[in-house]
Design a protein around this motif. Structure first.
Motif, PDB file in Angstrom:
ATOM      1  N   LEU A  84       0.807  -1.214   0.000  1.00  0.00           N
ATOM      2  CA  LEU A  84       0.000   0.000   0.000  1.00  0.00           C
ATOM      3  C   LEU A  84       0.844   1.271   0.000  1.00  0.00           C
ATOM      4  O   LEU A  84       1.872   1.349   0.656  1.00  0.00           O
ATOM      5  N   SER A  85       0.352   2.273  -0.738  1.00  0.00           N
ATOM      6  CA  SER A  85       0.976   3.596  -0.732  1.00  0.00           C
ATOM      7  C   SER A  85       0.729   4.253   0.622  1.00  0.00           C
ATOM      8  O   SER A  85      -0.023   3.735   1.454  1.00  0.00           O
ATOM      9  N   LYS A  86       1.317   5.415   0.813  1.00  0.00           N
ATOM     10  CA  LYS A  86       1.141   6.086   2.114  1.00  0.00           C
ATOM     11  C   LYS A  86      -0.306   6.505   2.338  1.00  0.00           C
ATOM     12  O   LYS A  86      -0.727   6.703   3.478  1.00  0.00           O
ATOM     13  N   ASP A  87      -1.100   6.599   1.248  1.00  0.00           N
ATOM     14  CA  ASP A  87      -2.524   6.919   1.382  1.00  0.00           C
ATOM     15  C   ASP A  87      -3.403   5.672   1.422  1.00  0.00           C
ATOM     16  O   ASP A  87      -4.628   5.773   1.407  1.00  0.00           O
ATOM     17  N   GLY A  88      -2.767   4.499   1.435  1.00  0.00           N
ATOM     18  CA  GLY A  88      -3.522   3.258   1.574  1.00  0.00           C
ATOM     19  C   GLY A  88      -3.987   2.620   0.276  1.00  0.00           C
ATOM     20  O   GLY A  88      -4.853   1.747   0.282  1.00  0.00           O
ATOM     21  N   TYR A  89      -3.395   3.036  -0.854  1.00  0.00           N
ATOM     22  CA  TYR A  89      -3.770   2.457  -2.152  1.00  0.00           C
ATOM     23  C   TYR A  89      -2.766   1.377  -2.559  1.00  0.00           C
ATOM     24  O   TYR A  89      -1.553   1.605  -2.469  1.00  0.00           O
ATOM     25  N   PRO A  90      -3.235   0.210  -3.022  1.00  0.00           N
ATOM     26  CA  PRO A  90      -2.298  -0.799  -3.511  1.00  0.00           C
ATOM     27  C   PRO A  90      -1.578  -0.287  -4.761  1.00  0.00           C
ATOM     28  O   PRO A  90      -2.171   0.391  -5.587  1.00  0.00           O
ATOM     29  N   VAL A  91      -0.301  -0.620  -4.858  1.00  0.00           N
ATOM     30  CA  VAL A  91       0.545  -0.125  -5.953  1.00  0.00           C
ATOM     31  C   VAL A  91       0.900  -1.279  -6.891  1.00  0.00           C
ATOM     32  O   VAL A  91       1.535  -2.253  -6.477  1.00  0.00           O
ATOM     33  N   MET A  92       0.482  -1.143  -8.147  1.00  0.00           N
ATOM     34  CA  MET A  92       0.773  -2.152  -9.163  1.00  0.00           C
ATOM     35  C   MET A  92       1.757  -1.572 -10.176  1.00  0.00           C
ATOM     36  O   MET A  92       1.535  -0.485 -10.712  1.00  0.00           O
ATOM     37  N   ILE A  93       2.857  -2.285 -10.431  1.00  0.00           N
ATOM     38  CA  ILE A  93       3.878  -1.819 -11.366  1.00  0.00           C
ATOM     39  C   ILE A  93       3.907  -2.735 -12.586  1.00  0.00           C
ATOM     40  O   ILE A  93       3.892  -3.963 -12.444  1.00  0.00           O
ATOM     41  N   VAL A  94       3.943  -2.129 -13.773  1.00  0.00           N
ATOM     42  CA  VAL A  94       4.027  -2.880 -15.025  1.00  0.00           C
ATOM     43  C   VAL A  94       5.390  -2.622 -15.658  1.00  0.00           C
ATOM     44  O   VAL A  94       5.740  -1.473 -15.944  1.00  0.00           O
ATOM     45  N   LYS A  95       6.172  -3.685 -15.853  1.00  0.00           N
ATOM     46  CA  LYS A  95       7.454  -3.585 -16.553  1.00  0.00           C
ATOM     47  C   LYS A  95       7.193  -3.827 -18.036  1.00  0.00           C
ATOM     48  O   LYS A  95       7.125  -4.967 -18.500  1.00  0.00           O
ATOM     49  N   SER A  96       7.079  -2.745 -18.781  1.00  0.00           N
ATOM     50  CA  SER A  96       6.655  -2.846 -20.182  1.00  0.00           C
ATOM     51  C   SER A  96       7.644  -3.596 -21.069  1.00  0.00           C
ATOM     52  O   SER A  96       7.257  -4.203 -22.065  1.00  0.00           O
ATOM     53  N   ARG A  97       8.910  -3.588 -20.707  1.00  0.00           N
ATOM     54  CA  ARG A  97       9.902  -4.265 -21.552  1.00  0.00           C
ATOM     55  C   ARG A  97       9.745  -5.790 -21.509  1.00  0.00           C
ATOM     56  O   ARG A  97      10.316  -6.500 -22.337  1.00  0.00           O
ATOM     57  N   LYS A  98       8.964  -6.279 -20.554  1.00  0.00           N
ATOM     58  CA  LYS A  98       8.715  -7.722 -20.466  1.00  0.00           C
ATOM     59  C   LYS A  98       7.414  -8.124 -21.155  1.00  0.00           C
ATOM     60  O   LYS A  98       7.053  -9.297 -21.160  1.00  0.00           O
ATOM     61  N   HIS A  99       6.721  -7.136 -21.714  1.00  0.00           N
ATOM     62  CA  HIS A  99       5.434  -7.415 -22.366  1.00  0.00           C
ATOM     63  C   HIS A  99       5.594  -7.487 -23.875  1.00  0.00           C
ATOM     64  O   HIS A  99       6.299  -6.685 -24.486  1.00  0.00           O
ATOM     65  N   PHE A 100       4.919  -8.474 -24.466  1.00  0.00           N
ATOM     66  CA  PHE A 100       4.851  -8.590 -25.919  1.00  0.00           C
ATOM     67  C   PHE A 100       3.388  -8.813 -26.291  1.00  0.00           C
ATOM     68  O   PHE A 100       2.649  -9.475 -25.557  1.00  0.00           O
ATOM     69  N   PRO A 101       2.940  -8.248 -27.416  1.00  0.00           N
ATOM     70  CA  PRO A 101       1.528  -8.383 -27.798  1.00  0.00           C
ATOM     71  C   PRO A 101       1.059  -9.835 -27.758  1.00  0.00           C
ATOM     72  O   PRO A 101       1.747 -10.742 -28.245  1.00  0.00           O
ATOM     73  N   SER A 102      -0.098 -10.037 -27.161  1.00  0.00           N
ATOM     74  CA  SER A 102      -0.645 -11.385 -27.001  1.00  0.00           C
ATOM     75  C   SER A 102      -1.307 -11.889 -28.276  1.00  0.00           C
ATOM     76  O   SER A 102      -1.958 -11.140 -29.000  1.00  0.00           O
ATOM     77  N   THR A 119      -5.172  -6.731  -7.430  1.00  0.00           N
ATOM     78  CA  THR A 119      -4.605  -5.494  -6.883  1.00  0.00           C
ATOM     79  C   THR A 119      -5.592  -4.819  -5.939  1.00  0.00           C
ATOM     80  O   THR A 119      -5.232  -4.411  -4.823  1.00  0.00           O
ATOM     81  N   ILE A 120      -6.843  -4.715  -6.376  1.00  0.00           N
ATOM     82  CA  ILE A 120      -7.875  -4.104  -5.526  1.00  0.00           C
ATOM     83  C   ILE A 120      -8.086  -4.923  -4.252  1.00  0.00           C
ATOM     84  O   ILE A 120      -8.164  -4.378  -3.155  1.00  0.00           O
ATOM     85  N   ALA A 121      -8.136  -6.250  -4.407  1.00  0.00           N
ATOM     86  CA  ALA A 121      -8.373  -7.123  -3.250  1.00  0.00           C
ATOM     87  C   ALA A 121      -7.236  -7.033  -2.233  1.00  0.00           C
ATOM     88  O   ALA A 121      -7.455  -7.253  -1.036  1.00  0.00           O
ATOM     89  N   SER A 122      -6.033  -6.695  -2.691  1.00  0.00           N
ATOM     90  CA  SER A 122      -4.895  -6.619  -1.768  1.00  0.00           C
ATOM     91  C   SER A 122      -5.025  -5.468  -0.777  1.00  0.00           C
ATOM     92  O   SER A 122      -4.284  -5.407   0.205  1.00  0.00           O
TER      93      SER A 122
END
Length: 243
Positions: A84-102, A119-122
């Motif tokens: 959680l961020s300091k305001d209590g929001y879960p933080v999700m990070i996407v590493k775009s260099r690891k993504h390839f079109p599906s 992410t929301i459930a966390s």
């Protein structure tokens, strides 16, 4: 809750019933997200809510997307869930260099649902309140043309707009290369004004310091200026919710 909101909620519930659906089992805070997304118009909010229920029933019949249904996407280890961020929001990070079109668009859509739901459930503290939000971080460092997937970005943001109203607190774009600017301009064309206002492109040191301050060093991984370790989303184990 003020009287005008109470009236809007009552009218929305009646509108949902007129559309042949029900708001049973959904609290005021959940319904309010739909009202806010539709500028407090009960009829428009009711229509959005009914469409959302139909969409969930069709795409997520179990109520969640298990890891086994999105294994190919998870194996890339491109999504990280940082607490959680300091305001209590879960933080999700996407590493775009690891993504390839599906090649499997249905699986990718299920993957988007899987990561947003998890992410929301966390952020749940025992049980869902209904108005939880999330912070997204899209890291574009070291991407090449092979990683560019405008359709995936549009799908993710459109899902947030249509099926996860008022769930996005903020989305940060980091390390955007010059060649990506035209791609982002095209993606932005498909986004609502309210969504665009929540997106921050971090492009200088002042903005980076504000980004670190907004999220907090406890949740932010070391490589972004924080003190945490990167945690792949599939390595995050959530405790069952209370009924």
């Amino acid at each position: 809750m003020d009287e005008s909101r109470e009236i809007a909620l009552t009218q929305m519930r009646k509108s949902v019933e007129k559309l042949g659906s029900s708001t049973q089992n959904y609290g005021d805070r959940t319904l309010m997200r739909f009202l806010i997304a539709r500028t407090m118009d009960p009829d428009k909010a009711a229509k959005m809510f009914v469409q959302w229920k139909k969409w969930r029933a069709a795409l997520v019949p179990l109520g969640f997307i298990p890891d086994s249904e999105v294994q190919d996407e998870l194996e890339a280890r491109k999504i990280y869930l940082q607490g959680l961020s300091k305001d209590g929001y879960p933080v999700m990070i996407v590493k775009s260099r690891k993504h390839f079109p599906s090649k499997d668009q249905l699986q990718f859509k299920k993957f988007v649902v899987h990561l947003l739901d998890k992410t929301i459930a966390s952020s749940f503290k025992g049980r869902e309140i209904g108005n939880e939000k999330l912070i997204g971080v899209l890291d574009l460092q070291q991407i090449t043309y092979k990683n560019i997937d405008a359709r995936a970005l549009i799908t993710g943001f459109q899902f947030l707009q249509a099926y996860y109203p008022e769930r996005l607190a903020k989305c940060y774009l980091l390390n955007m290369p010059g060649f990506f600017v035209s791609v982002w301009r095209m993606v932005s064309y498909f986004l609502e004004k309210a969504t665009l206002e929540k997106i921050v492109i971090v492009s200088n040191e002042d903005e980076k310091r504000e980004f670190i301050r907004d999220i907090g060093e406890e949740a932010l991984p070391e490589e972004y200026g924080g003190r945490a370790k990167l945690v792949a989303i599939q390595d995050v184990i959530l405790t069952p919710m209370e009924n």
